[in-house]
Design a protein around this motif. Sequence first.
Motif, PDB file in Angstrom:
ATOM      1  N   VAL A   5       0.925  -1.119  -0.140  1.00  0.00           N
ATOM      2  CA  VAL A   5       0.189  -0.026   0.039  1.00  0.00           C
ATOM      3  C   VAL A   5       1.051   0.838   0.059  1.00  0.00           C
ATOM      4  O   VAL A   5       1.619   1.505   1.122  1.00  0.00           O
ATOM      5  CB  VAL A   5      -0.860   0.179   1.040  1.00  0.00           C
ATOM      6  CG1 VAL A   5      -1.830   1.392   1.103  1.00  0.00           C
ATOM      7  CG2 VAL A   5      -2.022  -1.292   1.246  1.00  0.00           C
ATOM      8  N   GLU A   6       0.781   2.096  -1.136  1.00  0.00           N
ATOM      9  CA  GLU A   6       1.521   3.257  -1.243  1.00  0.00           C
ATOM     10  C   GLU A   6       0.850   4.401  -0.688  1.00  0.00           C
ATOM     11  O   GLU A   6      -0.415   4.393  -0.886  1.00  0.00           O
ATOM     12  CB  GLU A   6       1.856   3.437  -2.626  1.00  0.00           C
ATOM     13  CG  GLU A   6       2.596   2.316  -3.227  1.00  0.00           C
ATOM     14  CD  GLU A   6       2.035   1.878  -4.621  1.00  0.00           C
ATOM     15  OE1 GLU A   6       2.859   1.542  -5.452  1.00  0.00           O
ATOM     16  OE2 GLU A   6       0.865   1.896  -4.710  1.00  0.00           O
ATOM     17  N   SER A   7       1.592   5.478  -0.272  1.00  0.00           N
ATOM     18  CA  SER A   7       0.855   6.766   0.122  1.00  0.00           C
ATOM     19  C   SER A   7       1.934   7.771  -0.154  1.00  0.00           C
ATOM     20  O   SER A   7       3.324   7.631  -0.435  1.00  0.00           O
ATOM     21  CB  SER A   7       0.404   6.708   1.442  1.00  0.00           C
ATOM     22  OG  SER A   7       1.683   6.536   2.570  1.00  0.00           O
ATOM     23  N   GLY A   8       1.439   9.139  -0.109  1.00  0.00           N
ATOM     24  CA  GLY A   8       2.264  10.206  -0.347  1.00  0.00           C
ATOM     25  C   GLY A   8       2.522  10.854  -1.666  1.00  0.00           C
ATOM     26  O   GLY A   8       3.255  12.051  -1.517  1.00  0.00           O
ATOM     27  N   GLY A   9       1.790  10.500  -2.403  1.00  0.00           N
ATOM     28  CA  GLY A   9       1.755  11.315  -3.852  1.00  0.00           C
ATOM     29  C   GLY A   9       0.949  12.459  -3.585  1.00  0.00           C
ATOM     30  O   GLY A   9       0.286  12.788  -2.788  1.00  0.00           O
ATOM     31  N   GLY A  10       1.001  13.292  -4.611  1.00  0.00           N
ATOM     32  CA  GLY A  10       0.373  14.432  -4.847  1.00  0.00           C
ATOM     33  C   GLY A  10       0.687  15.459  -5.843  1.00  0.00           C
ATOM     34  O   GLY A  10       1.408  15.058  -6.692  1.00  0.00           O
ATOM     35  N   LEU A  11       0.186  16.735  -5.851  1.00  0.00           N
ATOM     36  CA  LEU A  11       0.702  18.003  -6.529  1.00  0.00           C
ATOM     37  C   LEU A  11       1.553  18.490  -6.001  1.00  0.00           C
ATOM     38  O   LEU A  11       1.294  19.083  -4.805  1.00  0.00           O
ATOM     39  CB  LEU A  11      -0.825  18.620  -7.168  1.00  0.00           C
ATOM     40  CG  LEU A  11      -0.570  19.828  -7.952  1.00  0.00           C
ATOM     41  CD1 LEU A  11      -0.169  19.541  -8.965  1.00  0.00           C
ATOM     42  CD2 LEU A  11      -1.940  20.652  -7.862  1.00  0.00           C
ATOM     43  N   VAL A  12       2.591  19.086  -6.534  1.00  0.00           N
ATOM     44  CA  VAL A  12       3.532  20.039  -5.930  1.00  0.00           C
ATOM     45  C   VAL A  12       4.235  20.722  -7.126  1.00  0.00           C
ATOM     46  O   VAL A  12       4.306  20.405  -8.121  1.00  0.00           O
ATOM     47  CB  VAL A  12       4.661  19.088  -5.209  1.00  0.00           C
ATOM     48  CG1 VAL A  12       5.648  18.187  -6.345  1.00  0.00           C
ATOM     49  CG2 VAL A  12       5.744  19.723  -4.418  1.00  0.00           C
ATOM     50  N   GLN A  13       4.707  21.901  -6.638  1.00  0.00           N
ATOM     51  CA  GLN A  13       5.441  22.945  -7.749  1.00  0.00           C
ATOM     52  C   GLN A  13       6.729  22.415  -8.174  1.00  0.00           C
ATOM     53  O   GLN A  13       7.477  21.659  -7.115  1.00  0.00           O
ATOM     54  CB  GLN A  13       5.421  24.295  -7.237  1.00  0.00           C
ATOM     55  CG  GLN A  13       3.775  24.811  -7.287  1.00  0.00           C
ATOM     56  CD  GLN A  13       4.016  26.357  -6.812  1.00  0.00           C
ATOM     57  OE1 GLN A  13       4.776  26.889  -6.166  1.00  0.00           O
ATOM     58  NE2 GLN A  13       3.273  26.999  -7.329  1.00  0.00           N
ATOM     59  N   ALA A  14       7.349  22.733  -9.096  1.00  0.00           N
ATOM     60  CA  ALA A  14       8.416  22.383  -9.559  1.00  0.00           C
ATOM     61  C   ALA A  14       9.588  22.933  -8.547  1.00  0.00           C
ATOM     62  O   ALA A  14       9.334  24.089  -8.057  1.00  0.00           O
ATOM     63  CB  ALA A  14       9.005  23.098 -11.122  1.00  0.00           C
ATOM     64  N   GLY A  15      10.609  22.228  -8.132  1.00  0.00           N
ATOM     65  CA  GLY A  15      11.519  22.392  -7.104  1.00  0.00           C
ATOM     66  C   GLY A  15      10.906  22.108  -5.790  1.00  0.00           C
ATOM     67  O   GLY A  15      11.790  21.997  -4.847  1.00  0.00           O
ATOM     68  N   GLY A  16       9.745  21.640  -5.538  1.00  0.00           N
ATOM     69  CA  GLY A  16       9.232  21.111  -4.305  1.00  0.00           C
ATOM     70  C   GLY A  16       9.824  19.568  -4.043  1.00  0.00           C
ATOM     71  O   GLY A  16      10.536  19.106  -4.707  1.00  0.00           O
ATOM     72  N   SER A  17       9.314  19.087  -2.902  1.00  0.00           N
ATOM     73  CA  SER A  17       9.496  17.859  -2.481  1.00  0.00           C
ATOM     74  C   SER A  17       8.256  17.158  -2.071  1.00  0.00           C
ATOM     75  O   SER A  17       7.121  17.513  -1.687  1.00  0.00           O
ATOM     76  CB  SER A  17      10.358  17.734  -1.386  1.00  0.00           C
ATOM     77  OG  SER A  17      11.491  18.632  -1.434  1.00  0.00           O
ATOM     78  N   LEU A  18       8.507  15.684  -2.262  1.00  0.00           N
ATOM     79  CA  LEU A  18       7.329  14.664  -1.761  1.00  0.00           C
ATOM     80  C   LEU A  18       8.138  13.551  -0.977  1.00  0.00           C
ATOM     81  O   LEU A  18       9.244  13.163  -1.437  1.00  0.00           O
ATOM     82  CB  LEU A  18       6.456  14.189  -2.880  1.00  0.00           C
ATOM     83  CG  LEU A  18       5.328  15.298  -3.424  1.00  0.00           C
ATOM     84  CD1 LEU A  18       4.750  14.557  -4.654  1.00  0.00           C
ATOM     85  CD2 LEU A  18       4.472  15.379  -2.403  1.00  0.00           C
TER      86      LEU A  18
END
Length: 120
Positions: A5-18
């Motif tokens: 089970v994966e988690s932690g994806g999403g929308l982020v701006q360039a230069g950001g982190s996940l």
Amino acid sequence: QVQLVESGGGLVQAGGSLRLSCAASGGILRISTMAWYHQAPGKQRELVASITRGGSTNYADSVKGRFTISRDNAKNTVYLQANSLKPEDTAVYYCNAEILGSDYVVSGYWGQGTQVTVSS
């Protein structure tokens, strides 16, 4: 029944982190190599990074110096810290693990995928 089970994806701006996480559960005796793959629309699934049970790592050239893979063997969990994200990192990210199950058979398992979208 083994599950990833994966988690932690999403929308982020360039230069950001996940930070992506993938937890394995269900009738597991031992996990060998764990890995992250990604698949962009219209493209093949590609290896992003892998890590052995002992901690040896391997990275795709496109993510070297920006992404870090790690794992917690006690928690049967693998992580992907993705920094300095670029629009071309946009893809569905899949966790993969080589698992010795309670049936004493080694099989490869996949998670359901988590979407990472990087806006410019």
